[in-house]
Design a protein around this motif. Structure first.
Motif, PDB file in Angstrom:
ATOM      1  N   GLU A 162      -5.875   7.694  -0.221  1.00  0.00           N
ATOM      2  CA  GLU A 162      -5.707   7.357   1.191  1.00  0.00           C
ATOM      3  C   GLU A 162      -4.557   8.151   1.796  1.00  0.00           C
ATOM      4  O   GLU A 162      -4.628   8.627   2.923  1.00  0.00           O
ATOM      5  CB  GLU A 162      -5.463   5.850   1.355  1.00  0.00           C
ATOM      6  CG  GLU A 162      -5.282   5.377   2.783  1.00  0.00           C
ATOM      7  CD  GLU A 162      -6.508   5.633   3.661  1.00  0.00           C
ATOM      8  OE1 GLU A 162      -7.633   5.714   3.123  1.00  0.00           O
ATOM      9  OE2 GLU A 162      -6.334   5.776   4.893  1.00  0.00           O
ATOM     10  N   THR A 163      -3.484   8.308   1.024  1.00  0.00           N
ATOM     11  CA  THR A 163      -2.337   9.061   1.507  1.00  0.00           C
ATOM     12  C   THR A 163      -2.731  10.511   1.773  1.00  0.00           C
ATOM     13  O   THR A 163      -2.400  11.079   2.819  1.00  0.00           O
ATOM     14  CB  THR A 163      -1.199   8.973   0.474  1.00  0.00           C
ATOM     15  OG1 THR A 163      -0.886   7.598   0.290  1.00  0.00           O
ATOM     16  CG2 THR A 163       0.040   9.713   0.951  1.00  0.00           C
ATOM     17  N   LYS A 164      -3.457  11.087   0.839  1.00  0.00           N
ATOM     18  CA  LYS A 164      -3.900  12.472   1.033  1.00  0.00           C
ATOM     19  C   LYS A 164      -4.791  12.584   2.266  1.00  0.00           C
ATOM     20  O   LYS A 164      -4.668  13.516   3.049  1.00  0.00           O
ATOM     21  CB  LYS A 164      -4.685  12.948  -0.193  1.00  0.00           C
ATOM     22  CG  LYS A 164      -3.802  13.323  -1.351  1.00  0.00           C
ATOM     23  CD  LYS A 164      -4.652  13.912  -2.465  1.00  0.00           C
ATOM     24  CE  LYS A 164      -4.066  13.533  -3.797  1.00  0.00           C
ATOM     25  NZ  LYS A 164      -4.989  13.758  -4.898  1.00  0.00           N
ATOM     26  N   ARG A 165      -5.683  11.617   2.419  1.00  0.00           N
ATOM     27  CA  ARG A 165      -6.596  11.648   3.556  1.00  0.00           C
ATOM     28  C   ARG A 165      -5.799  11.657   4.854  1.00  0.00           C
ATOM     29  O   ARG A 165      -6.059  12.435   5.761  1.00  0.00           O
ATOM     30  CB  ARG A 165      -7.516  10.429   3.492  1.00  0.00           C
ATOM     31  CG  ARG A 165      -8.460  10.296   4.669  1.00  0.00           C
ATOM     32  CD  ARG A 165      -9.663   9.400   4.348  1.00  0.00           C
ATOM     33  NE  ARG A 165      -9.333   8.257   3.529  1.00  0.00           N
ATOM     34  CZ  ARG A 165      -9.793   8.059   2.292  1.00  0.00           C
ATOM     35  NH1 ARG A 165     -10.606   8.917   1.742  1.00  0.00           N
ATOM     36  NH2 ARG A 165      -9.445   6.985   1.616  1.00  0.00           N
ATOM     37  N   ARG A 166      -4.779  10.805   4.922  1.00  0.00           N
ATOM     38  CA  ARG A 166      -4.014  10.709   6.174  1.00  0.00           C
ATOM     39  C   ARG A 166      -3.145  11.944   6.397  1.00  0.00           C
ATOM     40  O   ARG A 166      -2.968  12.386   7.537  1.00  0.00           O
ATOM     41  CB  ARG A 166      -3.189   9.423   6.184  1.00  0.00           C
ATOM     42  CG  ARG A 166      -4.079   8.192   6.177  1.00  0.00           C
ATOM     43  CD  ARG A 166      -3.310   6.929   6.473  1.00  0.00           C
ATOM     44  NE  ARG A 166      -4.146   5.747   6.287  1.00  0.00           N
ATOM     45  CZ  ARG A 166      -3.755   4.525   6.616  1.00  0.00           C
ATOM     46  NH1 ARG A 166      -2.557   4.320   7.137  1.00  0.00           N
ATOM     47  NH2 ARG A 166      -4.554   3.502   6.426  1.00  0.00           N
ATOM     48  N   ILE A 167      -2.605  12.492   5.321  1.00  0.00           N
ATOM     49  CA  ILE A 167      -1.835  13.737   5.460  1.00  0.00           C
ATOM     50  C   ILE A 167      -2.751  14.835   6.002  1.00  0.00           C
ATOM     51  O   ILE A 167      -2.391  15.583   6.918  1.00  0.00           O
ATOM     52  CB  ILE A 167      -1.218  14.167   4.119  1.00  0.00           C
ATOM     53  CG1 ILE A 167      -0.115  13.193   3.697  1.00  0.00           C
ATOM     54  CG2 ILE A 167      -0.647  15.591   4.208  1.00  0.00           C
ATOM     55  CD1 ILE A 167       0.441  13.454   2.301  1.00  0.00           C
ATOM     56  N   ASP A 214       0.871  -1.167   0.000  1.00  0.00           N
ATOM     57  CA  ASP A 214       0.000   0.000   0.000  1.00  0.00           C
ATOM     58  C   ASP A 214       0.910   1.220   0.000  1.00  0.00           C
ATOM     59  O   ASP A 214       1.957   1.231   0.658  1.00  0.00           O
ATOM     60  CB  ASP A 214      -0.884   0.001   1.257  1.00  0.00           C
ATOM     61  CG  ASP A 214      -1.944  -1.083   1.200  1.00  0.00           C
ATOM     62  OD1 ASP A 214      -2.861  -0.952   0.383  1.00  0.00           O
ATOM     63  OD2 ASP A 214      -1.833  -2.066   1.963  1.00  0.00           O
ATOM     64  N   GLU A 215       0.508   2.248  -0.706  1.00  0.00           N
ATOM     65  CA  GLU A 215       1.338   3.442  -0.845  1.00  0.00           C
ATOM     66  C   GLU A 215       1.856   3.912   0.518  1.00  0.00           C
ATOM     67  O   GLU A 215       1.062   4.170   1.426  1.00  0.00           O
ATOM     68  CB  GLU A 215       0.526   4.563  -1.513  1.00  0.00           C
ATOM     69  CG  GLU A 215       1.354   5.817  -1.749  1.00  0.00           C
ATOM     70  CD  GLU A 215       0.556   6.927  -2.434  1.00  0.00           C
ATOM     71  OE1 GLU A 215      -0.680   6.906  -2.403  1.00  0.00           O
ATOM     72  OE2 GLU A 215       1.203   7.816  -3.019  1.00  0.00           O
TER      73      GLU A 215
END
Lengths: 482, 487, 103
Positions: free
Chosen positions: B356-361, B125-126
């Protein structure tokens, strides 16, 4: 009625620490002005994914040194934090700094102001890493990461300064202390010390603090004074018009002497500090701290006191000499080799020596004139081997060519002469050549004696012992009165 | 037996007796990757050229017979978050699509000095953000047991590659179950190491205070061989542990029973919602372990239910900071058909990061921002202390804890991807271990509807030896770990 | 802890956060984040149940305190290896669009 406003200034000083390698990696610390760009870099200081910081013990030691010298409380456990913001000279997207629990807090520095000695409180001293360097041309900016990761010490005062002069006095004193401790090169032109000033103004006599602005990139004492003055004036004018000051970060333009707004309101700063998970808390052994305390060198205050007590100098003479470690050291080395009293050595240092330093622009560390030769020159003058005028000639020759003073005196035939017949000849010649001045003198114009002394000195090429010359002149003139 | 079915130990024997060369072994794996990986998609990069070069060097070393280690000439793969000099290291993110590190991670360096052979880099996963590999910026890896199912995540590529015989072992990385969960879903053995036991230098971080590199292989014994090679203090990682590394594989050889060990069963891990097949298999495995001489008792970890929110809050915060360096300036993707520097930042990060990465950032930036720090990040770190204390208390009375790795077997591709919260909840049994920094071993213990089940054996800090002993003895009596997917 | 209940998750908040994080979100993404933010923040608010008075945060402890290195110089990386990954470089510098400087 016009209200009077009082400036409130707090300073943040960033000083590079004199380590061989960077704060968190083994890359060499180099002169970022002359070194080839991006040649002193590695995964850590260029923010490569996966690289990790490891703390340089020497940087911690130097920071503790400063903390102790500023009379701070040293935290035996301090924490590194990430300061998050985007800027191209910041390779990781965050700067490793200290926030909640800095290395040292609650110190003080004494400064000299017009009103006397003043104590400036130090809020905190903490470690952080420097950023890379940007340069600009045409439509592009260029990044060099050689400086990225160089250890920096940030020293923050309480808002205790009340004028740009006080700010300068503080900055000068701190600069001197950093040099005394040998933790910073002191080379202001190379940007190894940088100031940020937090400035606000309030109605004189009122309590509480108004909104402050933060002026960044003040890279010289001059810029510090100019920037602070400009900002004090700007804020005073705004309040006088009934306006309000917005909290903001300002830049300073050295060319115009003006501050300017650096960032718009919409991107207000939120550094999102949190403890740096890549570095465990920094735990210091109190024995280690005590061993650093024990090895601290003599600091300006102590040296000043010693110069007054041991050498009989006045406070202002002593402070002049101790303002810079290199000057104080040079003074002491000359004094050690000289038979003359400290006051005499001081007046030589404050006079001819400083004139030379200021005119030549050479730093005291780089001066080739040996303290031994200088001491000999001072003693030869005191012993009347040469006259004061000749001594200046010899001094200039010594700093230029570095040979010893006796040799110069001999080569140039500058030895002072007390032989009465030689001086008597000169006196007679001066009186015979200037009958009208003699007449005026005898008519009561006593001040002409000084003029005759000058003529005699010229006729003897400065070699005549002035006391002997004066005695003979007076005698010869009195004889003519008869 | 086919070459790809050999354990590390068996392969080592053939290599050192020179019945097989490292080059032959390597070519066999490369051939199998060529044949099977287009469907399984466990590799993002196959480093064939480097592998053959390293294999030849290993053969030279074997010829001289000097300084051979059990891993000399053994091929392996690594999760794509582990930096490999000159070989693409992307974290399965478009933002690092062509990034070639100019240095090796310490774990890779250690394998290089053993002359192990890098076959390639595994999908994930990224940046490790996910539990299924569906968040890879490139493609989804399939579970070798059933291509309609996820392999787990985030080290899903590693687990699938080991399970499918596309590598003898893989270096995985576990931030919140990322080794154990895919190991369980794919029926392989995976170890989440004690925080600091294996250097993180060169491991591209997701959560710096949770990340651990750990081996994934076909048996506990193989995991032990890898662990003793890659573990140890590293002066380049300030958080790495100073304690000497034990000779795990030797210890395993002499372990005959588990007498004197007390195993705790945390009641909070066997609750409603646990798949009945998983429940049955793990309890059956516990019985087996009891029969080997261990004493089994029930324990409680009262703050278990808070592990997920604590884990995610700290993850969001640290990840948002760790991902700030992907800005299009020094390396990786850079959108330059723009006007200003600000646009370089915005467009590069917009294009390069997945959803998902953007969401977590975003969530992390929020959690750290002024005014919310105490309520979210600090609160989470305080509850984390309580979770740690739960474990400390449990380990006062027992040597290890056994639980399921996941509440159910692998889920279908696409089943949870639209609901991030649902995906987060699948990590319920694995994240507490990362909060406490303790080690945990994932061991296959059953199969349900053609999909593997795993048990998790947790222990106190630096108890790898105990965990490996339990797992090894269990495997010496059972055959779940020897089962292969039908390929 | 009362802060959490007060958090108003709307498009403006999402936009401010995105700006801090240097993310250029589309309208759809912003809308999606608003609803997902709400769910996730609602979920993590379960931590409010836990009494953490006098509980120290976990990051303060570490098993390996004070790992420090001596001040020794290590060899740097060749400039060209560093620049090989750079989107744009010239004369050993990394090149970017001009940093905007107001005067």
């Amino acid at each position: 009625m016009q209200l009077k406003y009082e400036p409130i200034i707090g300073l943040e000083v960033h000083a590079e620490l004199l380590t061989k390698s960077k704060m968190f990696c083994g890359c060499e610390v180099v002169d970022s002005i002359t070194a080839k760009p991006n040649h002193y870099i590695c995964p850590v200081c260029t923010g490569q994914p996966g690289a990790l910081p490891v703390l340089n013990k020497k940087a911690v030691e130097l920071a503790v040194c400063v903390g102790l010298a500023l009379d701070c409380k040293i935290h035996t456990e301090s924490i590194f934090a990430r300061k998050n913001y985007f800027y191209p000279d910041l390779p990781k997207g965050y700067q490793i700094s200290q926030y909640d629990q800095p290395l040292a807090i609650d110190g003080k520095i004494q400064i000299e102001t017009e009103a006397g000695i003043k104590e400036v409180r130090i809020r905190r001293v903490h470690l952080e890493e420097d950023t890379g360097k940007l340069s600009h041309a045409d439509g592009h900016s260029f990044i060099d990461y050689n400086r990225s990761g160089v250890p920096l010490l940030e020293i923050v005062t309480e808002p205790d300064l009340r004028s740009s002069e006080e700010a300068k006095a503080y900055a000068t004193k701190l600069h001197a202390i950093l040099r005394y401790l040998d933790v910073n090169s002191g080379d202001m032109e190379k940007g190894v010390i940088r100031f940020e000033a937090n400035v606000s103004v309030r109605e004189a006599g009122s309590e509480g603090l108004n909104t402050r602005t933060e002026i960044k990139n003040l890279n010289s004492f001059r810029a510090l004074v100019q920037g602070a003055d400009y900002e004090i004036k700007r804020q005073t004018e705004i309040y006088s018009r009934g306006g309000i000051i917005e909290q903001e970060t300002l830049g300073f333009n050295e060319a115009t002497g003006k501050t300017y707004s650096q960032r718009g309101k919409e991107s207000a700063h939120d550094y999102r500090y949190f403890p740096e998970p890549d570095l465990p808390p920094l735990v210091l052994d109190s024995d280690w701290i005590e061993s650093i305390r024990a090895s601290l060198p003599e600091l300006p205050e102590a040296k000043t006191k010693r110069f007054i007590a041991d050498f009989g100098l006045t406070p202002s003479e002593a402070r002049f000499l101790t303002a810079e470690l290199s000057l104080a050291d040079y003074f002491e080395r000359v004094l050690a080799k000289s038979k003359s009293p400290a006051k005499t050595v001081h007046s030589w240092i404050a006079g001819e020596f400083m004139r030379y330093v200021n005119d030549s622009g050479i730093s005291i560390e780089d001066i080739t004139l040996s303290p031994e030769s200088f001491a000999k020159l001072i003693d030869m003058t005191a012993d009347k081997v040469i006259s004061g005028n000749s001594a200046k000639v010899v001094f200039n020759e010594m700093v230029k060519n570095g040979s010893n003073p006796e040799q110069i005196v001999q080569e140039k035939g500058l030895a002072q002469v007390s032989d009465e017949s030689f001086i008597q000849d000169a006196v007679m010649k001066v009186l015979n050549d200037n009958p009208s001045e003699v007449e005026k003198y005898l008519a009561g114009k006593d001040t002409l004696l000084q003029w005759f002394m000058g003529r005699v000195a010229r006729a003897t090429k400065g070699k005549a012992d002035p006391n002997v010359a004066k005695e003979l002149l007076v005698k010869a003139l009195e004889e003519r009165r008869k | 037996m086919d070459l790809h079915e050999l354990s590390i130990q068996q392969a080592h024997e053939l290599l050192s007796s020179r019945k097989v060369s490292s080059e032959e072994l390597t070519r066999a794996y490369l051939e199998r990757i060529r044949r099977l990986d287009p469907q399984i998609k466990s590799y993002v990069t196959v480093s064939e050229e480097l592998a053959l070069k390293q294999a030849k060097e290993a053969d030279q070393r074997i010829k001289t017979g000097e300084g051979l280690t059990p891993l000399t000439g053994i091929p392996y793969s690594a999760k794509d978050s582990i930096s490999t000099r000159g070989i693409n290291t992307t974290c399965s993110s478009k933002i690092l699509e062509n990034y070639k590190p100019f240095y090796d991670a310490t774990a890779i360096k250690k394998l290089n000095s053993s002359n192990s052979v890098l076959l390639g880099k595994n999908n994930m996963d990224e940046f490790g953000m996910g539990s299924s590999t569906e968040n890879s910026g490139f493609f989804t890896t399939r579970n070798p047991w059933n291509f309609d199912y996820v392999p787990g995540g985030s080290s899903g590529g590693s687990a699938a590659a080991v399970a499918a015989g596309l590598t003898p072992f893989s270096l995985g990385e576990d931030t919140g179950g990322s080794v154990r969960m895919p190991a369980s879903f794919c029926g392989v053995t995976g170890l989440k190491t004690t925080y600091g036991r294996v250097s993180r230098y060169g491991l591209i971080p997701l959560v710096s205070s949770f990340d651990t590199i750990g081996p994934m292989a076909r048996s506990v014994y193989d995991v032990a061989l890898v662990l003793e090679t890659i573990a140890g203090h590293d002066a380049k990682d300030s958080t790495s542990r100073l304690e000497p590394v034990e000779n795990y594989s030797e210890i395993l050889k002499t372990t005959e029973n588990l007498r004197g060990l007390r195993i705790g069963i945390p009641k909070e891990y066997f609750v409603e919602g646990l798949d009945s097949a998983v429940d049955f298999s793990v309890r059956d495995a516990i019985k087996h372990i009891e029969s080997l001489g261990a004493e089994v008792i029930e324990v409680s970890l009262p703050h278990t239910q808070y592990a997920i929110p604590v884990y995610y809050l700290i993850l969001f915060a640290e990840a948002s900071s760790n991902l700030a360096k992907y800005d299009g300036i020094r390396f990786g993707l850079s959108e330059r058909s723009v006007e200003s520097l600000m646009d370089v930042y915005l467009k590069t990060r917009e294009t390069g990061f997945g959803a998902e990465t953007k969401r977590r950032i975003m969530l992390g930036t929020f959690a750290l921002s002024a005014g919310y720090y105490d309520a979210y990040y600090l609160k989470a770190q305080k509850v984390r202390t309580l979770i740690r204390q739960d474990f400390q208390k449990a380990f006062e009375t027992c040597d290890a804890l056994i639980t399921p790795v996941a509440p159910a077997t692998a889920f279908r591709i696409g089943e949870k991807i639209t609901n991030p919260l649902d995906m987060y909840l699948s990590d319920v049994f694995v994240v507490a271990v990362n909060l406490a920094g303790i080690p945990a071993l994932s061991v296959p213990c059953g199969i349900s509807n053609g999909l593997p089940i795993g048990m998790q054996i947790m222990g106190p800090h630096l108890s790898e030896e105990t965990l490996l002993r339990i797992g090894h003895l269990y495997q010496s009596q059972t055959d779940w770990h020897t089962k292969h997917p039908p390929l | 802890m009362s802060k959490k209940d007060e958090v108003k998750v709307d498009e403006q908040l999402v936009e401010e956060i995105a700006s801090l994080a240097r993310l250029d979100l589309t309208k759809e993404e912003r809308e999606m984040f608003v609803s997902q933010f709400k769910d996730i923040l609602d979920y993590v608010s379960i931590l409010n149940e836990v009494n953490t008075e006098d509980v120290p945060p976990a990051y303060l402890s570490s098993a390996n305190n004070s790992a420090m290195r001596e001040d020794d110089i290590e060899e740097s990386v060749p400039t060209k290896e560093f620049l090989a990954n750079a989107p744009q470089a010239k004369d050993d510098y990394i090149v970017i669009p001009r940093v905007h400087i107001e005067q």
